[in-house]
Write a protein that holds these residues in place. Structure first.
Motif, PDB file in Angstrom:
ATOM      1  N   UNK A   1       0.809  -1.214   0.000  1.00 37.57           N
ATOM      2  CA  UNK A   1       0.000   0.000   0.000  1.00 37.57           C
ATOM      3  C   UNK A   1       0.848   1.273   0.000  1.00 37.57           C
ATOM      4  N   UNK A   2       1.941   1.280   0.761  1.00 33.98           N
ATOM      5  CA  UNK A   2       2.690   2.521   0.967  1.00 33.98           C
ATOM      6  C   UNK A   2       4.031   2.609   0.242  1.00 33.98           C
ATOM      7  N   UNK A   3       4.565   1.488  -0.194  1.00 28.43           N
ATOM      8  CA  UNK A   3       5.913   1.505  -0.776  1.00 28.43           C
ATOM      9  C   UNK A   3       5.917   0.765  -2.110  1.00 28.43           C
ATOM     10  N   UNK A   4       5.333   1.354  -3.129  1.00 28.21           N
ATOM     11  CA  UNK A   4       5.300   0.708  -4.440  1.00 28.21           C
ATOM     12  C   UNK A   4       6.225   1.416  -5.414  1.00 28.21           C
TER      13      UNK A   4
ATOM     14  N   UNK B   1      10.451   6.288 -15.372  1.00 24.74           N
ATOM     15  CA  UNK B   1      11.578   7.216 -15.439  1.00 24.74           C
ATOM     16  C   UNK B   1      11.518   8.299 -14.385  1.00 24.74           C
ATOM     17  N   UNK B   2      10.323   8.752 -14.037  1.00 21.71           N
ATOM     18  CA  UNK B   2      10.207   9.852 -13.082  1.00 21.71           C
ATOM     19  C   UNK B   2      10.256   9.387 -11.624  1.00 21.71           C
ATOM     20  N   UNK B   3      10.410   8.080 -11.380  1.00 20.27           N
ATOM     21  CA  UNK B   3      10.490   7.559 -10.021  1.00 20.27           C
ATOM     22  C   UNK B   3      11.945   7.499  -9.563  1.00 20.27           C
ATOM     23  N   UNK B   4      12.149   7.779  -8.303  1.00 16.45           N
ATOM     24  CA  UNK B   4      13.486   7.766  -7.711  1.00 16.45           C
ATOM     25  C   UNK B   4      13.694   6.436  -6.986  1.00 16.45           C
ATOM     26  N   UNK B   5      14.555   5.587  -7.531  1.00 15.96           N
ATOM     27  CA  UNK B   5      14.773   4.267  -6.935  1.00 15.96           C
ATOM     28  C   UNK B   5      15.428   4.373  -5.562  1.00 15.96           C
ATOM     29  N   UNK B   6      16.298   5.363  -5.369  1.00 18.43           N
ATOM     30  CA  UNK B   6      16.930   5.541  -4.054  1.00 18.43           C
ATOM     31  C   UNK B   6      15.905   5.944  -3.004  1.00 18.43           C
ATOM     32  N   UNK B   7      14.969   6.805  -3.369  1.00 14.46           N
ATOM     33  CA  UNK B   7      13.905   7.203  -2.439  1.00 14.46           C
ATOM     34  C   UNK B   7      13.022   5.995  -2.120  1.00 14.46           C
TER      35      UNK B   7
END
Length: 106
Positions: free
Chosen positions: A56-59, A64-70
């Protein structure tokens, strides 16, 4: 040169391959480099509500616009909110991580 029409031992050529065919990654016969730690506890179980919390909270979709480190930072933050006695944190995180991925990232 002897030509025998009944002899069908002509050389066969494989289908031509493109550069993409040679560069395309393949996972056939490759073992995973991620090996989960051995858990001594026989009744180790991740509760379904914990899995649902991660889903639910961590998908992470892998866009491209998503930050994998975050994503990883948020995932680890969620994992650090609970503890299972006699089980190391890495074992829990490695088992939960696939539930944090969806779509292209999965």
């Amino acid at each position: 040169m002897d030509i025998n029409p009944g002899n069908s031992q002509l050389p066969t050529h494989p289908a031509p391959q493109t550069m993409y065919d040679y560069a395309k990654p393949t996972l056939i016969g490759v073992e995973s480099s991620i090996v989960g730690p051995i858990i001594a506890k026989n009744n180790f179980e991740i509760k379904s509500n914990t899995i649902q919390k991660v889903q639910q909270y961590v998908q992470f979709d892998g866009l491209q616009d998503e930050d994998s480190n975050a994503h990883l930072a948020h995932f680890l933050e969620i994992c650090n909110t609970f503890n299972i006695n006699s089980v190391i944190d890495d074992a829990i995180s490695l088992r939960l991580f696939p539930f944090s991925l969806r779509n292209k990232a999965k």
